[in-house]
Scaffold this motif. Sequence first.
Motif, PDB file in Angstrom:
ATOM      1  N   ALA A   1       0.871  -1.181   0.000  1.00  0.00           N
ATOM      2  CA  ALA A   1       0.000   0.000   0.000  1.00  0.00           C
ATOM      3  C   ALA A   1       0.905   1.227   0.000  1.00  0.00           C
ATOM      4  CB  ALA A   1      -0.904   0.002   1.225  1.00  0.00           C
ATOM      5  N   LYS A   2       0.466   2.284  -0.672  1.00  0.00           N
ATOM      6  CA  LYS A   2       1.288   3.492  -0.772  1.00  0.00           C
ATOM      7  C   LYS A   2       1.543   4.152   0.578  1.00  0.00           C
ATOM      8  CE  LYS A   2       0.289   4.622  -5.527  1.00  0.00           C
ATOM      9  NZ  LYS A   2      -0.225   5.601  -6.482  1.00  0.00           N
ATOM     10  N   TRP A   3       0.634   3.982   1.527  1.00  0.00           N
ATOM     11  CA  TRP A   3       0.753   4.603   2.842  1.00  0.00           C
ATOM     12  C   TRP A   3       1.630   3.794   3.799  1.00  0.00           C
ATOM     13  CZ3 TRP A   3      -1.020   0.839   5.949  1.00  0.00           C
ATOM     14  CH2 TRP A   3      -1.989  -0.030   5.435  1.00  0.00           C
ATOM     15  N   CYS A   4       2.055   2.619   3.393  1.00  0.00           N
ATOM     16  CA  CYS A   4       2.792   1.675   4.257  1.00  0.00           C
ATOM     17  C   CYS A   4       4.296   1.926   4.157  1.00  0.00           C
ATOM     18  CB  CYS A   4       2.443   0.252   3.821  1.00  0.00           C
ATOM     19  SG  CYS A   4       3.485  -1.037   4.497  1.00  0.00           S
ATOM     20  N   MET A   5       4.905   2.366   5.247  1.00  0.00           N
ATOM     21  CA  MET A   5       6.341   2.660   5.246  1.00  0.00           C
ATOM     22  C   MET A   5       7.211   1.414   5.016  1.00  0.00           C
ATOM     23  SD  MET A   5       6.324   5.800   5.181  1.00  0.00           S
ATOM     24  CE  MET A   5       8.027   6.258   5.361  1.00  0.00           C
ATOM     25  N   PRO A   6       6.937   0.270   5.687  1.00  0.00           N
ATOM     26  CA  PRO A   6       7.740  -0.926   5.381  1.00  0.00           C
ATOM     27  C   PRO A   6       7.609  -1.349   3.920  1.00  0.00           C
ATOM     28  CG  PRO A   6       6.562  -1.225   7.440  1.00  0.00           C
ATOM     29  CD  PRO A   6       6.037   0.039   6.830  1.00  0.00           C
ATOM     30  N   CYS A   7       6.437  -1.121   3.335  1.00  0.00           N
ATOM     31  CA  CYS A   7       6.235  -1.448   1.917  1.00  0.00           C
ATOM     32  C   CYS A   7       7.156  -0.623   1.034  1.00  0.00           C
ATOM     33  CB  CYS A   7       4.785  -1.183   1.504  1.00  0.00           C
ATOM     34  SG  CYS A   7       3.558  -2.182   2.359  1.00  0.00           S
TER      35      CYS A   7
ATOM     36  N   THR B   1      16.162 -13.809 -14.482  1.00  0.00           N
ATOM     37  CA  THR B   1      15.747 -15.056 -13.836  1.00  0.00           C
ATOM     38  C   THR B   1      14.456 -14.957 -13.022  1.00  0.00           C
ATOM     39  OG1 THR B   1      17.224 -14.514 -11.998  1.00  0.00           O
ATOM     40  CG2 THR B   1      18.082 -15.993 -13.703  1.00  0.00           C
ATOM     41  N   ILE B   2      14.159 -13.789 -12.469  1.00  0.00           N
ATOM     42  CA  ILE B   2      12.969 -13.638 -11.622  1.00  0.00           C
ATOM     43  C   ILE B   2      12.162 -12.434 -12.091  1.00  0.00           C
ATOM     44  CG2 ILE B   2      12.090 -13.178  -9.291  1.00  0.00           C
ATOM     45  CD1 ILE B   2      14.536 -14.542  -8.157  1.00  0.00           C
ATOM     46  N   GLN B   3      10.872 -12.661 -12.293  1.00  0.00           N
ATOM     47  CA  GLN B   3       9.935 -11.582 -12.607  1.00  0.00           C
ATOM     48  C   GLN B   3       9.407 -11.036 -11.276  1.00  0.00           C
ATOM     49  OE1 GLN B   3       8.828 -10.627 -15.852  1.00  0.00           O
ATOM     50  NE2 GLN B   3       7.928  -8.943 -14.749  1.00  0.00           N
ATOM     51  N   VAL B   4       9.519  -9.734 -11.064  1.00  0.00           N
ATOM     52  CA  VAL B   4       9.035  -9.116  -9.823  1.00  0.00           C
ATOM     53  C   VAL B   4       7.831  -8.236 -10.171  1.00  0.00           C
ATOM     54  CG1 VAL B   4       9.589  -7.650  -7.861  1.00  0.00           C
ATOM     55  CG2 VAL B   4      11.351  -9.136  -8.829  1.00  0.00           C
ATOM     56  N   VAL B   5       6.715  -8.489  -9.469  1.00  0.00           N
ATOM     57  CA  VAL B   5       5.471  -7.773  -9.717  1.00  0.00           C
ATOM     58  C   VAL B   5       5.003  -7.148  -8.411  1.00  0.00           C
ATOM     59  CG1 VAL B   5       3.072  -8.002 -10.482  1.00  0.00           C
ATOM     60  CG2 VAL B   5       4.849  -9.449 -11.497  1.00  0.00           C
ATOM     61  N   ALA B   6       4.577  -5.889  -8.478  1.00  0.00           N
ATOM     62  CA  ALA B   6       4.060  -5.185  -7.302  1.00  0.00           C
ATOM     63  C   ALA B   6       2.574  -4.915  -7.495  1.00  0.00           C
ATOM     64  CB  ALA B   6       4.807  -3.875  -7.102  1.00  0.00           C
ATOM     65  N   ILE B   7       1.793  -5.251  -6.472  1.00  0.00           N
ATOM     66  CA  ILE B   7       0.343  -5.066  -6.531  1.00  0.00           C
ATOM     67  C   ILE B   7      -0.096  -4.170  -5.386  1.00  0.00           C
ATOM     68  CG2 ILE B   7      -1.903  -6.203  -6.386  1.00  0.00           C
ATOM     69  CD1 ILE B   7      -0.623  -8.662  -7.633  1.00  0.00           C
ATOM     70  N   ASN B   8      -0.709  -3.064  -5.740  1.00  0.00           N
ATOM     71  CA  ASN B   8      -1.250  -2.123  -4.757  1.00  0.00           C
ATOM     72  C   ASN B   8      -2.584  -2.685  -4.255  1.00  0.00           C
ATOM     73  OD1 ASN B   8      -2.650   0.016  -3.498  1.00  0.00           O
ATOM     74  ND2 ASN B   8      -1.544   1.517  -4.703  1.00  0.00           N
TER      75      ASN B   8
ATOM     76  N   PHE C   1      -6.280  -2.974  -6.057  1.00  0.00           N
ATOM     77  CA  PHE C   1      -6.674  -4.322  -6.472  1.00  0.00           C
ATOM     78  C   PHE C   1      -7.056  -5.167  -5.249  1.00  0.00           C
ATOM     79  CE2 PHE C   1      -3.747  -2.695  -9.709  1.00  0.00           C
ATOM     80  CZ  PHE C   1      -4.586  -2.738 -10.811  1.00  0.00           C
ATOM     81  N   THR C   2      -8.050  -4.695  -4.542  1.00  0.00           N
ATOM     82  CA  THR C   2      -8.506  -5.343  -3.305  1.00  0.00           C
ATOM     83  C   THR C   2      -8.951  -6.777  -3.558  1.00  0.00           C
ATOM     84  OG1 THR C   2      -9.224  -3.189  -2.535  1.00  0.00           O
ATOM     85  CG2 THR C   2     -10.051  -5.088  -1.328  1.00  0.00           C
ATOM     86  N   ILE C   3      -9.657  -7.009  -4.647  1.00  0.00           N
ATOM     87  CA  ILE C   3     -10.173  -8.348  -4.954  1.00  0.00           C
ATOM     88  C   ILE C   3      -9.025  -9.344  -5.087  1.00  0.00           C
ATOM     89  CG2 ILE C   3     -11.447  -9.742  -6.641  1.00  0.00           C
ATOM     90  CD1 ILE C   3     -13.216  -7.855  -5.000  1.00  0.00           C
TER      91      ILE C   3
ATOM     92  N   VAL D   1       0.075  -5.940   4.927  1.00  0.00           N
ATOM     93  CA  VAL D   1       1.064  -5.424   3.983  1.00  0.00           C
ATOM     94  C   VAL D   1       2.296  -5.002   4.753  1.00  0.00           C
ATOM     95  CG1 VAL D   1      -0.489  -4.722   2.140  1.00  0.00           C
ATOM     96  CG2 VAL D   1      -0.017  -3.125   3.976  1.00  0.00           C
ATOM     97  N   PRO D   2       3.443  -5.214   4.200  1.00  0.00           N
ATOM     98  CA  PRO D   2       3.698  -5.902   2.944  1.00  0.00           C
ATOM     99  C   PRO D   2       3.579  -7.418   3.088  1.00  0.00           C
ATOM    100  CG  PRO D   2       5.767  -5.293   3.969  1.00  0.00           C
ATOM    101  CD  PRO D   2       4.673  -4.728   4.838  1.00  0.00           C
ATOM    102  N   THR D   3       3.141  -8.046   2.007  1.00  0.00           N
ATOM    103  CA  THR D   3       3.165  -9.503   1.878  1.00  0.00           C
ATOM    104  C   THR D   3       3.903  -9.816   0.585  1.00  0.00           C
ATOM    105  OG1 THR D   3       1.143  -9.923   3.131  1.00  0.00           O
ATOM    106  CG2 THR D   3       1.769 -11.583   1.508  1.00  0.00           C
TER     107      THR D   3
END
Length: 111
Positions: free
Chosen positions: A26-32, A49-56, A60-62, A72-74
Amino acid sequence: MIEYDNKKTIDEIVTNNNAVVVLYYAKWCMPCKSISQSLSELKDNFRDTIQVVAINVDEFTIIALEQNVKAVPTIQYYKNSLLYLKESGFRTRDQLTRNMNALLTVNSIEE
């Protein structure tokens, strides 16, 4: 790091790549923010070798609910379309590096 844009499902991303790291944030999450910065710095080391994807999770609550993301973060680590590791909370750059290296060296989820 690729910012999730809802053009593909998580299953499609995971299926079409050998190794995937998914960050739920989440944008408001400092550890994130710290983890996001670390993953951005690490992307060059793991570019091929690794695809990294970030989901807010706020956008994207669903998807977060479908993936059972409760904090978060997870971070989810996938190998050969299977979930290898899921962890929540702050992780240092060294911890992220160790987990990403482990993801690359594991041959099967049973290891």
